[in-house]
Design a protein around this motif. Structure first.
Motif, PDB file in Angstrom:
ATOM      1  N   ALA A  40      31.604 103.714  27.697  1.00 18.47           N
ATOM      2  CA  ALA A  40      30.037 104.155  27.737  1.00 18.47           C
ATOM      3  C   ALA A  40      30.145 105.309  26.855  1.00 18.47           C
ATOM      4  CB  ALA A  40      29.745 104.737  28.947  1.00 18.47           C
ATOM      5  N   TYR A  41      29.086 105.335  25.973  1.00 15.08           N
ATOM      6  CA  TYR A  41      28.955 106.413  24.844  1.00 15.08           C
ATOM      7  C   TYR A  41      27.327 106.608  24.515  1.00 15.08           C
ATOM      8  CZ  TYR A  41      28.719 102.335  21.495  1.00 15.08           C
ATOM      9  OH  TYR A  41      28.346 101.078  21.284  1.00 15.08           O
ATOM     10  N   ASP A  42      27.051 107.890  24.040  1.00 15.32           N
ATOM     11  CA  ASP A  42      25.869 108.286  23.810  1.00 15.32           C
ATOM     12  C   ASP A  42      24.845 108.292  25.075  1.00 15.32           C
ATOM     13  OD1 ASP A  42      26.634 108.961  21.189  1.00 15.32           O
ATOM     14  OD2 ASP A  42      25.730 106.840  20.346  1.00 15.32           O
ATOM     15  N   TYR A  43      25.574 108.810  26.172  1.00 18.63           N
ATOM     16  CA  TYR A  43      24.883 108.873  27.559  1.00 18.63           C
ATOM     17  C   TYR A  43      24.318 110.339  27.346  1.00 18.63           C
ATOM     18  CZ  TYR A  43      25.573 104.515  29.280  1.00 18.63           C
ATOM     19  OH  TYR A  43      25.388 103.001  29.441  1.00 18.63           O
ATOM     20  N   ALA A  44      23.199 110.519  28.167  1.00 19.26           N
ATOM     21  CA  ALA A  44      22.717 111.853  28.173  1.00 19.26           C
ATOM     22  C   ALA A  44      23.614 112.802  29.056  1.00 19.26           C
ATOM     23  CB  ALA A  44      21.235 111.950  29.308  1.00 19.26           C
ATOM     24  N   SER A  45      24.552 112.219  30.066  1.00 18.69           N
ATOM     25  CA  SER A  45      25.340 113.117  30.749  1.00 18.69           C
ATOM     26  C   SER A  45      27.010 112.713  30.894  1.00 18.69           C
ATOM     27  CB  SER A  45      24.916 113.669  31.894  1.00 18.69           C
ATOM     28  OG  SER A  45      24.817 112.504  32.903  1.00 18.69           O
ATOM     29  N   VAL A  46      27.717 113.329  30.877  1.00 22.83           N
ATOM     30  CA  VAL A  46      29.041 112.962  31.575  1.00 22.83           C
ATOM     31  C   VAL A  46      29.040 112.250  32.601  1.00 22.83           C
ATOM     32  CG1 VAL A  46      31.339 113.686  31.734  1.00 22.83           C
ATOM     33  CG2 VAL A  46      30.071 114.610  30.032  1.00 22.83           C
ATOM     34  N   ALA A  47      28.382 112.326  33.560  1.00 26.49           N
ATOM     35  CA  ALA A  47      28.431 111.848  35.063  1.00 26.49           C
ATOM     36  C   ALA A  47      27.646 110.680  34.616  1.00 26.49           C
ATOM     37  CB  ALA A  47      27.497 112.408  35.878  1.00 26.49           C
ATOM     38  N   ARG A  65      30.605 114.336  22.037  1.00 26.39           N
ATOM     39  CA  ARG A  65      30.583 114.430  20.425  1.00 26.39           C
ATOM     40  C   ARG A  65      31.976 113.965  19.820  1.00 26.39           C
ATOM     41  NH1 ARG A  65      26.576 117.491  22.381  1.00 26.39           N
ATOM     42  NH2 ARG A  65      26.863 119.558  21.973  1.00 26.39           N
ATOM     43  N   THR A  66      32.708 113.316  20.493  1.00 19.55           N
ATOM     44  CA  THR A  66      33.951 112.831  19.907  1.00 19.55           C
ATOM     45  C   THR A  66      34.179 111.363  19.855  1.00 19.55           C
ATOM     46  OG1 THR A  66      35.118 112.978  21.986  1.00 19.55           O
ATOM     47  CG2 THR A  66      35.035 114.873  20.725  1.00 19.55           C
ATOM     48  N   CYS A  67      35.437 110.778  19.196  1.00 18.20           N
ATOM     49  CA  CYS A  67      35.676 109.511  19.293  1.00 18.20           C
ATOM     50  C   CYS A  67      36.882 109.220  20.040  1.00 18.20           C
ATOM     51  CB  CYS A  67      36.201 109.184  17.961  1.00 18.20           C
ATOM     52  SG  CYS A  67      35.090 109.295  16.501  1.00 18.20           S
ATOM     53  N   LYS A 100      37.943 112.521  14.662  1.00 16.67           N
ATOM     54  CA  LYS A 100      37.857 111.734  13.784  1.00 16.67           C
ATOM     55  C   LYS A 100      38.477 110.243  14.016  1.00 16.67           C
ATOM     56  CE  LYS A 100      37.982 114.828   9.960  1.00 16.67           C
ATOM     57  NZ  LYS A 100      36.959 114.342   9.303  1.00 16.67           N
ATOM     58  N   LEU A 101      37.759 109.074  13.760  1.00 15.38           N
ATOM     59  CA  LEU A 101      38.116 107.847  14.384  1.00 15.38           C
ATOM     60  C   LEU A 101      39.316 107.349  14.013  1.00 15.38           C
ATOM     61  CD1 LEU A 101      37.270 105.252  15.873  1.00 15.38           C
ATOM     62  CD2 LEU A 101      36.308 104.323  13.815  1.00 15.38           C
ATOM     63  N   GLY A 102      40.035 107.701  12.711  1.00 14.12           N
ATOM     64  CA  GLY A 102      41.124 107.187  12.387  1.00 14.12           C
ATOM     65  C   GLY A 102      42.410 107.763  13.087  1.00 14.12           C
ATOM     66  N   VAL A 103      42.177 109.040  13.158  1.00 14.72           N
ATOM     67  CA  VAL A 103      43.161 110.067  13.770  1.00 14.72           C
ATOM     68  C   VAL A 103      43.321 109.574  15.457  1.00 14.72           C
ATOM     69  CG1 VAL A 103      43.720 112.274  14.779  1.00 14.72           C
ATOM     70  CG2 VAL A 103      42.980 111.823  12.436  1.00 14.72           C
ATOM     71  N   THR A 104      42.020 109.332  16.073  1.00 14.47           N
ATOM     72  CA  THR A 104      41.921 108.896  17.377  1.00 14.47           C
ATOM     73  C   THR A 104      42.618 107.682  17.706  1.00 14.47           C
ATOM     74  OG1 THR A 104      40.112 110.043  17.738  1.00 14.47           O
ATOM     75  CG2 THR A 104      40.263 108.483  19.314  1.00 14.47           C
ATOM     76  N   ARG A 129      42.405  97.970  21.331  1.00 17.74           N
ATOM     77  CA  ARG A 129      41.112  97.066  22.151  1.00 17.74           C
ATOM     78  C   ARG A 129      39.924  97.556  22.052  1.00 17.74           C
ATOM     79  NH1 ARG A 129      39.665  93.200  24.790  1.00 17.74           N
ATOM     80  NH2 ARG A 129      39.906  92.734  27.027  1.00 17.74           N
ATOM     81  N   THR A 130      39.479  99.028  21.973  1.00 19.73           N
ATOM     82  CA  THR A 130      38.137  99.208  21.638  1.00 19.73           C
ATOM     83  C   THR A 130      38.243 100.652  21.240  1.00 19.73           C
ATOM     84  OG1 THR A 130      35.941  99.359  22.826  1.00 19.73           O
ATOM     85  CG2 THR A 130      37.804 100.197  24.089  1.00 19.73           C
ATOM     86  N   PHE A 131      37.158 100.980  20.795  1.00 16.37           N
ATOM     87  CA  PHE A 131      36.949 102.347  20.193  1.00 16.37           C
ATOM     88  C   PHE A 131      35.556 102.639  20.160  1.00 16.37           C
ATOM     89  CE2 PHE A 131      37.075  99.740  16.358  1.00 16.37           C
ATOM     90  CZ  PHE A 131      35.736 100.310  15.672  1.00 16.37           C
ATOM     91  N   PHE A 132      35.164 103.920  20.371  1.00 17.88           N
ATOM     92  CA  PHE A 132      33.723 104.363  19.948  1.00 17.88           C
ATOM     93  C   PHE A 132      33.625 105.837  19.480  1.00 17.88           C
ATOM     94  CE2 PHE A 132      34.762 105.052  24.479  1.00 17.88           C
ATOM     95  CZ  PHE A 132      34.217 106.421  24.604  1.00 17.88           C
ATOM     96  N   CYS A 133      32.664 106.358  19.043  1.00 20.27           N
ATOM     97  CA  CYS A 133      32.497 107.706  18.687  1.00 20.27           C
ATOM     98  C   CYS A 133      30.933 108.073  19.015  1.00 20.27           C
ATOM     99  CB  CYS A 133      32.522 107.623  17.242  1.00 20.27           C
ATOM    100  SG  CYS A 133      33.991 107.587  16.405  1.00 20.27           S
ATOM    101  N   ASP A 134      30.699 109.217  19.817  1.00 20.20           N
ATOM    102  CA  ASP A 134      29.536 109.443  20.233  1.00 20.20           C
ATOM    103  C   ASP A 134      28.745 110.068  18.975  1.00 20.20           C
ATOM    104  OD1 ASP A 134      30.028 109.273  23.118  1.00 20.20           O
ATOM    105  OD2 ASP A 134      30.852 111.181  23.253  1.00 20.20           O
ATOM    106  N   ALA A 135      27.505 110.231  19.375  1.00 14.21           N
ATOM    107  CA  ALA A 135      26.615 111.028  18.357  1.00 14.21           C
ATOM    108  C   ALA A 135      27.153 112.407  18.365  1.00 14.21           C
ATOM    109  CB  ALA A 135      25.023 111.286  18.828  1.00 14.21           C
ATOM    110  N   ARG A 136      27.195 112.961  17.189  1.00 17.90           N
ATOM    111  CA  ARG A 136      28.015 114.195  16.778  1.00 17.90           C
ATOM    112  C   ARG A 136      26.958 115.248  16.727  1.00 17.90           C
ATOM    113  NH1 ARG A 136      33.306 113.018  14.807  1.00 17.90           N
ATOM    114  NH2 ARG A 136      33.520 110.819  14.771  1.00 17.90           N
ATOM    115  N   GLY A 137      25.676 114.984  16.718  1.00 16.04           N
ATOM    116  CA  GLY A 137      24.547 116.083  16.384  1.00 16.04           C
ATOM    117  C   GLY A 137      24.423 116.631  15.170  1.00 16.04           C
TER     118      GLY A 137
END
Length: 133
Positions: free
Chosen positions: A49-56, A79-81, A102-106, A125-133
Motif C-alpha cells: 500500500a502506498y500514497d495513503y493519507a496515514s500509516v494506519a 515518502r520513501t521507497c 532511492k529505488l535502486g538502493v532500496t 517481487r514488488t517495489f513502490f515509492c510514496d509521493a515525496r512531496g
C-alpha cells in the motif's frame, strides 16, 4: 491611467492562474498522501500500500491485500521507497525487504537481505515509492 487588456491577454492571465492553482493542489495532495506499508506472508505472499493519507490506513490496506498465511506488516514508510525480494528457486524459503530514499538502493537492500537469509536466486517481487512531496 486605466489599463485595458485584450480578450486574448485575459485568457492568458486566467489560464496562468488556473495552472498555478492546479499545481498547488497536486503538490498538496501528493504531500498529504505519502504513507505506505509492506505486508509479507509465507511462500512469497505480499500486500503493498502506498500514497495513503496515514500509516494506519496503509497498514490496513497492505494486510488486506496479502493473500498468504501468517501475513504481517514488516515495514511502513513515509515518502520513501520499499522493495520486497524472494528466492525464485524456493519462494517458500528466503526473502528480504529494503527501504530507502532511492529505488535502486532500496531494491539492492532487499536482494542483499534475501541472500543473507540463504536465498540462492533472489529476485524483486514488488517495489513502490510514496509521493515525496
Amino acid at each position: 491611467m486605466t489599463e485595458t487588456y485584450t480578450p486574448a491577454a485575459r485568457v492568458v492571465v486566467v489560464a496562468s492562474l488556473l495552472f498555478a492553482i492546479a499545481t498547488m493542489t497536486f503538490v498538496t495532495v501528493s504531500i498529504a498522501r505519502a504513507a505506505g506499508a509492506l505486508a509479507v506472508g509465507s511462500c512469497g505472499a505480499f500486500g503493498e500500500a502506498y500514497d495513503y493519507a496515514s500509516v494506519a490506513a496503509a497498514h490496513e490496506s497492505a494486510l488486506a491485500k496479502c493473500q498468504g498465511d501468517a501475513c504481517r506488516v514488516v515495514t511502513t514508510s513515509k515518502r520513501t521507497c520499499t522493495a520486497f525480494a524472494v528466492d525464485f528457486a524456493n519462494p517458500c524459503g528466503a526473502f528480504g525487504w529494503g527501504q530507502g530514499g532511492k529505488l535502486g538502493v532500496t531494491q539492492n537492500a532487499a536482494l542483499e537481505a534475501c541472500y543473507r537469509e540463504g536465498g540462492k536466486e533472489c529476485v524483486i517481487r514488488t517495489f513502490f515509492c510514496d509521493a515525496r512531496g
